[in-house]
Design a protein around this motif. Structure first.
Motif, PDB file in Angstrom:
ATOM      1  N   VAL A 119     -69.265 -58.896  25.386  1.00 33.00           N
ATOM      2  CA  VAL A 119     -70.023 -59.951  24.706  1.00 33.00           C
ATOM      3  C   VAL A 119     -69.552 -61.301  25.247  1.00 33.00           C
ATOM      4  O   VAL A 119     -68.375 -61.633  25.128  1.00 33.00           O
ATOM      5  N   PRO A 120     -70.428 -62.075  25.862  1.00 31.56           N
ATOM      6  CA  PRO A 120     -70.013 -63.382  26.391  1.00 31.56           C
ATOM      7  C   PRO A 120     -69.847 -64.403  25.266  1.00 31.56           C
ATOM      8  O   PRO A 120     -70.253 -64.181  24.130  1.00 31.56           O
ATOM      9  N   GLY A 121     -69.253 -65.533  25.608  1.00 34.96           N
ATOM     10  CA  GLY A 121     -69.102 -66.604  24.640  1.00 34.96           C
ATOM     11  C   GLY A 121     -67.730 -66.611  24.008  1.00 34.96           C
ATOM     12  O   GLY A 121     -66.899 -65.738  24.238  1.00 34.96           O
ATOM     13  N   SER A 122     -67.498 -67.615  23.175  1.00 36.37           N
ATOM     14  CA  SER A 122     -66.217 -67.764  22.499  1.00 36.37           C
ATOM     15  C   SER A 122     -66.446 -68.039  21.026  1.00 36.37           C
ATOM     16  O   SER A 122     -67.546 -68.402  20.610  1.00 36.37           O
ATOM     17  N   ASP A 179     -73.350 -52.612   9.295  1.00 31.97           N
ATOM     18  CA  ASP A 179     -72.923 -53.410   8.147  1.00 31.97           C
ATOM     19  C   ASP A 179     -72.777 -54.879   8.524  1.00 31.97           C
ATOM     20  O   ASP A 179     -73.046 -55.759   7.710  1.00 31.97           O
ATOM     21  N   LEU A 180     -72.335 -55.114   9.752  1.00 29.59           N
ATOM     22  CA  LEU A 180     -72.162 -56.468  10.253  1.00 29.59           C
ATOM     23  C   LEU A 180     -72.797 -56.589  11.629  1.00 29.59           C
ATOM     24  O   LEU A 180     -72.992 -55.600  12.323  1.00 29.59           O
ATOM     25  N   PHE A 181     -73.078 -57.803  12.022  1.00 29.72           N
ATOM     26  CA  PHE A 181     -73.326 -58.133  13.413  1.00 29.72           C
ATOM     27  C   PHE A 181     -72.206 -59.065  13.842  1.00 29.72           C
ATOM     28  O   PHE A 181     -72.053 -60.161  13.296  1.00 29.72           O
ATOM     29  N   LEU A 182     -71.395 -58.617  14.781  1.00 30.85           N
ATOM     30  CA  LEU A 182     -70.320 -59.434  15.330  1.00 30.85           C
ATOM     31  C   LEU A 182     -70.763 -59.987  16.676  1.00 30.85           C
ATOM     32  O   LEU A 182     -71.448 -59.304  17.436  1.00 30.85           O
ATOM     33  N   GLY A 183     -70.371 -61.203  16.956  1.00 31.28           N
ATOM     34  CA  GLY A 183     -70.754 -61.785  18.224  1.00 31.28           C
ATOM     35  C   GLY A 183     -70.313 -63.215  18.339  1.00 31.28           C
ATOM     36  O   GLY A 183     -69.366 -63.653  17.662  1.00 31.28           O
ATOM     37  N   SER A 184     -70.998 -63.946  19.159  1.00 29.20           N
ATOM     38  CA  SER A 184     -70.674 -65.352  19.401  1.00 29.20           C
ATOM     39  C   SER A 184     -71.918 -66.195  19.187  1.00 29.20           C
ATOM     40  O   SER A 184     -72.954 -65.958  19.816  1.00 29.20           O
ATOM     41  N   SER A 185     -71.809 -67.166  18.296  1.00 24.89           N
ATOM     42  CA  SER A 185     -72.947 -68.052  18.067  1.00 24.89           C
ATOM     43  C   SER A 185     -73.157 -69.001  19.241  1.00 24.89           C
ATOM     44  O   SER A 185     -74.235 -69.578  19.383  1.00 24.89           O
TER      45      SER A 185
END
Length: 330
Positions: free
Chosen positions: A96-99, A172-178
């Motif tokens: 997953v790219p981003g920070s 249950d969740l979406f994890l990632g980088s906004s």
């Protein structure tokens, strides 16, 4: 619906503050686990006083798991360092790219009770992409939210989801980088034995086993990146202490429990916070615990938003609060 954003401004300083911080999402979880028809008898969830929770709640085997989902989500967005460290590592394994890891809670009715419900619709853009781990271009997440919510209720039967993400209803969740707007569907289980993989799911969040390694690893059998949250002296241990406080408080009919029920002085202090506020609504108590969780720990803002279909009509999905991802890494 409401959009609520929370940012952590300072690290948790002591055991009482840590327990009080985690009691808040547990109270949210219990409040939104109440059946909708029961809540309707009293008005809205915002009308329910803290003293009414033990009378309205019907304890079940899944209660701890529901609250653990919410607490894990809350810990990411509060910027709890040891949780963020594990989540960042898991996202890197998923490419997953981003920070700046963020979490969005996505739930629907399960097991006949109203689980804590959030929707991601107001938080994602039309370009928000879901990385499923399969070949091909990532799907646009927002356009499949209604199908995922419907599949929740049918337990995946006759789903309208694309085949590559047909298991999205288990998330249950979406994890990632906004910052990059890339996300992965995540399943959260308080019992590791209940962890199941499915198409579209990429991460499995579980408690680390006490005294054992909390290393993140790829489970080839489940096709999941397993992300154990730290136990000893950390998030999972604090969660169970906070859960103990809430359960003992409710068992005492929203009064201060006996010392034998809560022998730790820090736990009794937080239970006293709750008992002193039993005449206030649950949501008012949750807000009141913010400064007691540590002055300056969180900054909370609320706003309103409507979720509509792409054609401009109502989405027709029951929703409660939406918790916007606003992590601050300290």
């Amino acid at each position: 619906m409401q959009i609520r954003t929370e940012q952590q401004l300072n690290p948790v300083a002591d055991e009482v503050s840590a327990i009080a911080a985690v009691v808040r999402p547990i109270l949210y979880g219990i409040l939104y686990s109440l059946k909708a028809d029961v809540v309707a008898e009293l008005g809205t969830r915002g009308d329910i006083k803290l003293k009414m929770l033990p009378r309205l709640r019907r304890p079940g085997d899944g209660d701890t798991g529901v609250c653990f989902e919410y607490a894990a989500h809350d810990a990411v967005n509060r910027g709890e360092a040891r949780v963020l460290e594990r989540v960042d590592d898991a996202l890197r394994l998923c490419k997953v790219p981003g920070s700046g890891a963020s979490s969005i809670l996505f739930g629907a009715e399960k097991a006949g009770s109203q689980q804590l419900i959030d929707t991601v619709g107001a938080l994602l853009t039309d370009e928000s992409s879901l990385l499923s781990g399969s070949r091909g271009r990532p799907v646009k997440l927002k356009k499949h939210l209604n199908a995922a919510a419907a599949a929740f209720r049918r337990k995946g039967v006759s789903t309208d989801l694309p085949q590559s993400i047909s298991g999205l209803w288990r998330a249950d969740l979406f994890l990632g980088s906004s910052t990059s707007d890339y996300w992965v569907a995540t399943t959260v289980k308080i019992n590791k034995a209940d962890l199941k993989g499915d198409r579209g799911l990429r991460v499995g969040v579980v408690p680390a086993t006490e005294g054992k390694s909390d290393k993140i690893y790829l489970d080839d059998r489940r096709n999941l990146v397993v992300c154990p949250l730290p136990y000893d002296g950390s998030f999972v241990e604090t969660f169970y202490m906070a859960w103990e406080v809430v359960v003992a408080f409710l068992a005492a009919d929203a009064q201060l429990p006996k010392d034998s029920a809560l022998p730790r002085s820090a736990a009794r202090t937080v239970a006293r916070y709750l008992a002193d506020r039993r005449e206030f609504t649950v949501l008012e108590v949750i807000e009141a615990l913010i400064p007691l969780s540590q002055p300056g720990l969180l900054q909370t803002e609320t706003a309103s938003a409507d979720l509509v279909r792409s054609g401009g009509t109502s989405a027709g999905v029951e929703m409660s609060a939406v918790l916007a991802p606003s992590p601050v890494i300290l």
